[in-house]
Design a protein around this motif. Structure first.
Motif, PDB file in Angstrom:
ATOM      1  N   ALA A 173      -2.126   2.441   7.127  1.00 47.74           N
ATOM      2  CA  ALA A 173      -2.149   3.739   7.790  1.00 47.74           C
ATOM      3  C   ALA A 173      -1.402   3.639   9.111  1.00 47.74           C
ATOM      4  N   VAL A 174      -1.002   4.791   9.624  1.00 51.40           N
ATOM      5  CA  VAL A 174      -0.132   4.822  10.800  1.00 51.40           C
ATOM      6  C   VAL A 174      -0.762   4.136  12.007  1.00 51.40           C
ATOM      7  N   GLU A 175      -2.085   4.270  12.167  1.00 52.41           N
ATOM      8  CA  GLU A 175      -2.722   3.718  13.358  1.00 52.41           C
ATOM      9  C   GLU A 175      -2.785   2.193  13.344  1.00 52.41           C
ATOM     10  N   LYS A 176      -2.467   1.567  12.206  1.00 52.60           N
ATOM     11  CA  LYS A 176      -2.503   0.108  12.118  1.00 52.60           C
ATOM     12  C   LYS A 176      -1.198  -0.539  12.562  1.00 52.60           C
ATOM     13  N   ASN A 177      -0.171   0.271  12.839  1.00 52.96           N
ATOM     14  CA  ASN A 177       1.066  -0.251  13.437  1.00 52.96           C
ATOM     15  C   ASN A 177       1.777  -1.243  12.518  1.00 52.96           C
ATOM     16  N   ILE A 178       1.695  -1.009  11.218  1.00 48.16           N
ATOM     17  CA  ILE A 178       2.244  -1.957  10.245  1.00 48.16           C
ATOM     18  C   ILE A 178       3.766  -2.000  10.312  1.00 48.16           C
ATOM     19  N   GLU A 179       4.401  -0.898  10.721  1.00 53.37           N
ATOM     20  CA  GLU A 179       5.871  -0.914  10.847  1.00 53.37           C
ATOM     21  C   GLU A 179       6.339  -2.031  11.770  1.00 53.37           C
ATOM     22  N   GLU A 180       5.560  -2.278  12.838  1.00 57.36           N
ATOM     23  CA  GLU A 180       5.946  -3.346  13.764  1.00 57.36           C
ATOM     24  C   GLU A 180       5.915  -4.713  13.083  1.00 57.36           C
ATOM     25  N   PHE A 181       4.926  -4.903  12.230  1.00 61.33           N
ATOM     26  CA  PHE A 181       4.854  -6.144  11.460  1.00 61.33           C
ATOM     27  C   PHE A 181       6.039  -6.262  10.505  1.00 61.33           C
ATOM     28  N   LEU A 182       6.292  -5.202   9.735  1.00 66.41           N
ATOM     29  CA  LEU A 182       7.338  -5.259   8.717  1.00 66.41           C
ATOM     30  C   LEU A 182       8.737  -5.279   9.325  1.00 66.41           C
ATOM     31  N   SER A 183       8.856  -4.852  10.582  1.00 68.64           N
ATOM     32  CA  SER A 183      10.162  -4.833  11.253  1.00 68.64           C
ATOM     33  C   SER A 183      10.452  -6.114  12.018  1.00 68.64           C
ATOM     34  N   ASN A 184       9.463  -6.987  12.176  1.00 70.96           N
ATOM     35  CA  ASN A 184       9.697  -8.175  13.001  1.00 70.96           C
ATOM     36  C   ASN A 184      10.761  -9.060  12.350  1.00 70.96           C
ATOM     37  N   THR A 185      11.515  -9.756  13.170  1.00 72.29           N
ATOM     38  CA  THR A 185      12.698 -10.481  12.700  1.00 72.29           C
ATOM     39  C   THR A 185      12.468 -11.971  12.444  1.00 72.29           C
ATOM     40  N   HIS A 186      11.228 -12.424  12.521  1.00 67.77           N
ATOM     41  CA  HIS A 186      10.981 -13.841  12.250  1.00 67.77           C
ATOM     42  C   HIS A 186      11.305 -14.145  10.786  1.00 67.77           C
ATOM     43  N   PRO A 187      11.972 -15.244  10.499  1.00 64.55           N
ATOM     44  CA  PRO A 187      12.314 -15.574   9.106  1.00 64.55           C
ATOM     45  C   PRO A 187      11.065 -15.757   8.255  1.00 64.55           C
ATOM     46  N   GLY A 188      11.242 -15.577   6.941  1.00 68.14           N
ATOM     47  CA  GLY A 188      10.151 -15.767   6.007  1.00 68.14           C
ATOM     48  C   GLY A 188       9.913 -14.537   5.168  1.00 68.14           C
ATOM     49  N   SER A 189       8.724 -14.465   4.577  1.00 69.23           N
ATOM     50  CA  SER A 189       8.354 -13.357   3.695  1.00 69.23           C
ATOM     51  C   SER A 189       7.182 -12.590   4.272  1.00 69.23           C
ATOM     52  N   LYS A 190       7.184 -11.284   4.043  1.00 66.86           N
ATOM     53  CA  LYS A 190       6.114 -10.427   4.538  1.00 66.86           C
ATOM     54  C   LYS A 190       5.324  -9.876   3.357  1.00 66.86           C
ATOM     55  N   VAL A 191       4.001 -10.030   3.425  1.00 67.77           N
ATOM     56  CA  VAL A 191       3.106  -9.608   2.351  1.00 67.77           C
ATOM     57  C   VAL A 191       2.064  -8.665   2.935  1.00 67.77           C
ATOM     58  N   VAL A 192       1.845  -7.540   2.260  1.00 69.61           N
ATOM     59  CA  VAL A 192       0.856  -6.546   2.687  1.00 69.61           C
ATOM     60  C   VAL A 192      -0.216  -6.420   1.611  1.00 69.61           C
ATOM     61  N   VAL A 193      -1.466  -6.601   2.011  1.00 66.70           N
ATOM     62  CA  VAL A 193      -2.610  -6.408   1.119  1.00 66.70           C
ATOM     63  C   VAL A 193      -3.409  -5.224   1.637  1.00 66.70           C
ATOM     64  N   GLY A 194      -3.622  -4.223   0.782  1.00 64.30           N
ATOM     65  CA  GLY A 194      -4.384  -3.048   1.186  1.00 64.30           C
ATOM     66  C   GLY A 194      -3.751  -1.774   0.670  1.00 64.30           C
ATOM     67  N   ARG A 254      -2.081  10.030  15.286  1.00 67.22           N
ATOM     68  CA  ARG A 254      -1.850  10.947  14.174  1.00 67.22           C
ATOM     69  C   ARG A 254      -1.371  12.327  14.622  1.00 67.22           C
ATOM     70  N   THR A 255      -1.724  12.730  15.835  1.00 71.78           N
ATOM     71  CA  THR A 255      -1.398  14.084  16.284  1.00 71.78           C
ATOM     72  C   THR A 255      -0.301  14.136  17.334  1.00 71.78           C
ATOM     73  N   GLY A 256      -0.053  13.020  18.000  1.00 71.64           N
ATOM     74  CA  GLY A 256       0.904  13.025  19.095  1.00 71.64           C
ATOM     75  C   GLY A 256       0.324  13.520  20.399  1.00 71.64           C
ATOM     76  N   MET A 257      -0.946  13.882  20.412  1.00 69.59           N
ATOM     77  CA  MET A 257      -1.598  14.340  21.640  1.00 69.59           C
ATOM     78  C   MET A 257      -2.181  13.144  22.392  1.00 69.59           C
ATOM     79  N   PRO A 258      -2.371  13.266  23.709  1.00 70.40           N
ATOM     80  CA  PRO A 258      -2.895  12.129  24.476  1.00 70.40           C
ATOM     81  C   PRO A 258      -4.344  11.810  24.122  1.00 70.40           C
ATOM     82  N   ALA A 259      -4.675  10.514  24.136  1.00 67.60           N
ATOM     83  CA  ALA A 259      -6.036  10.079  23.815  1.00 67.60           C
ATOM     84  C   ALA A 259      -7.056  10.658  24.787  1.00 67.60           C
ATOM     85  N   SER A 260      -6.636  10.935  26.015  1.00 63.80           N
ATOM     86  CA  SER A 260      -7.568  11.451  27.028  1.00 63.80           C
ATOM     87  C   SER A 260      -8.211  12.764  26.611  1.00 63.80           C
TER      88      SER A 260
END
Length: 347
Positions: free
Chosen positions: A192-213, A114-120
């Protein structure tokens, strides 16, 4: 046993932490234990910046102390590292009372995303919070290894469970699912951003993408991925029907400590595709899920798995066992007091 549980994660939040706590509390009460929950809805609060669903409680030590002393618990468990968690920690240290904590959330990674700062930068605060606990409860062996490497311990195993009366394969799919191109790829969880949902929605496997939440990233993702189907919050049998009707459940998060939604999906007979990271590494077996550095590869492999085997492996996680593990990890006050030197070092 009288158990005081202090948590910053509670209703109206909808997430794995809240669902774990409320379900284990129900199991404990059915077993004859008395559980008193201290949560943000009992105090003045404000919405967390950029995340209004999370309320940050304002409470002086007197208000929290009055509540705990009125209840007179046999043991105190501090579930989260938020404002109430820190206040309860301070209360216990001042009175040299033993307490336990839990590590539910990869807080350093979440804040880093969320902040762009290192987790450390955030690990010293986590170490300080958990240092005086008699033990810290963790859900998986991967997280145990990570916390051990960060100097946090002693640690106690506390797994998760599934409500098999709700989550099973015998649900009719939602009507929408009959109209969507297969395979249906499902995500369930906080949006939310930390769930990395963009990676799911951007994947190129054929079919349909459904988001619950629901969550703070919902509107942005709806605009960015108009071809995806966003069903909003679902629960109970409606949620189970989404799991059972999907062809594959995709878990794109790289920051979870467990991933309760994965075992709910498995209990409904739906295999899981994920990255090889903490959570999936501990929960999934070759017969129940596929992990790969590319989601497309994991999805393709998961679609070949036996749904009956997924169902059997998912229902093996029980909330009764989870509640027993939680009880075993508690620190009854009659058995231990915090040593003076630890109080001084951790205050």
């Amino acid at each position: 046993m009288k158990i005081a549980l202090v948590t910053d994660a509670w209703h109206p939040q909808v997430n794995g932490v809240v669902r774990t706590l409320e379900t284990v509390i129900s199991e404990l009460r059915q077993g004859g234990h008395e559980v008193d929950v201290t949560s943000p809805d009992q105090f003045p609060s404000m919405p967390a910046p950029s995340y209004p669903e999370i309320r940050l409680a304002f409470t002086g030590m007197r208000g929290l102390a009055t509540r705990l002393e009125r209840f007179a618990p046999d043991t105190i468990h501090i579930a989260t590292e938020g404002p109430l968690g820190w206040a309860a920690r301070h209360y216990c240290l001042r009175r040299k009372l033993p307490f336990t904590t839990a590590y539910h959330t990869q807080f350093p990674d979440y804040v880093a995303r969320r902040t762009g700062m290192p987790a450390s930068l955030f690990w010293p605060m986590i170490r300080r919070f958990h240092a005086p606990a008699v033990r810290t409860m963790v859900a998986t062996e991967t997280i145990r290894a990570e916390l051990t490497a960060q100097g946090i311990g002693p640690l106690h195993h506390w797994s998760r469970g599934v409500d098999v009366g709700t989550f099973h394969p015998d649900h009719a799919p939602p009507d929408l699912f009959f109209t969507l191109p297969r395979p249906i790829q499902l995500y369930v969880g906080r949006v939310a951003v930390e769930k990395n949902i963009e990676e799911f929605l951007s994947n190129t496997h054929p079919g349909s993408k459904v988001v619950v939440g629901c969550g703070p990233a919902l509107e942005r993702l709806q605009a960015q991925f108009p071809q995806a189907h966003f069903l909003g919050k679902q629960s109970g049998h409606a949620l189970a029907a989404c799991y059972a009707g999907a062809d594959v459940f995709v878990f794109p998060s790289k920051t979870d400590t467990f991933g309760l939604v994965m075992i709910e999906s498995l209990a409904c007979g739906t295999p899981v595709a994920a990255y090889p990271v903490p959570g999936p590494l501990d929960v999934l077996q070759p017969q129940s899920g596929a992990m790969a550095e590319r989601l497309e590869d994991a999805i393709a492999e998961a679609l070949r798995l036996d749904r009956r085997r997924c169902h059997a492996l998912g229902r093996a996680f029980t909330w009764a066992a989870s509640a027993d593990q939680f009880l075993d990890g508690l620190a009854p006050m009659a058995r231990a007091m915090i040593p003076e030197e630890l109080v001084r070092a951790s205050a």
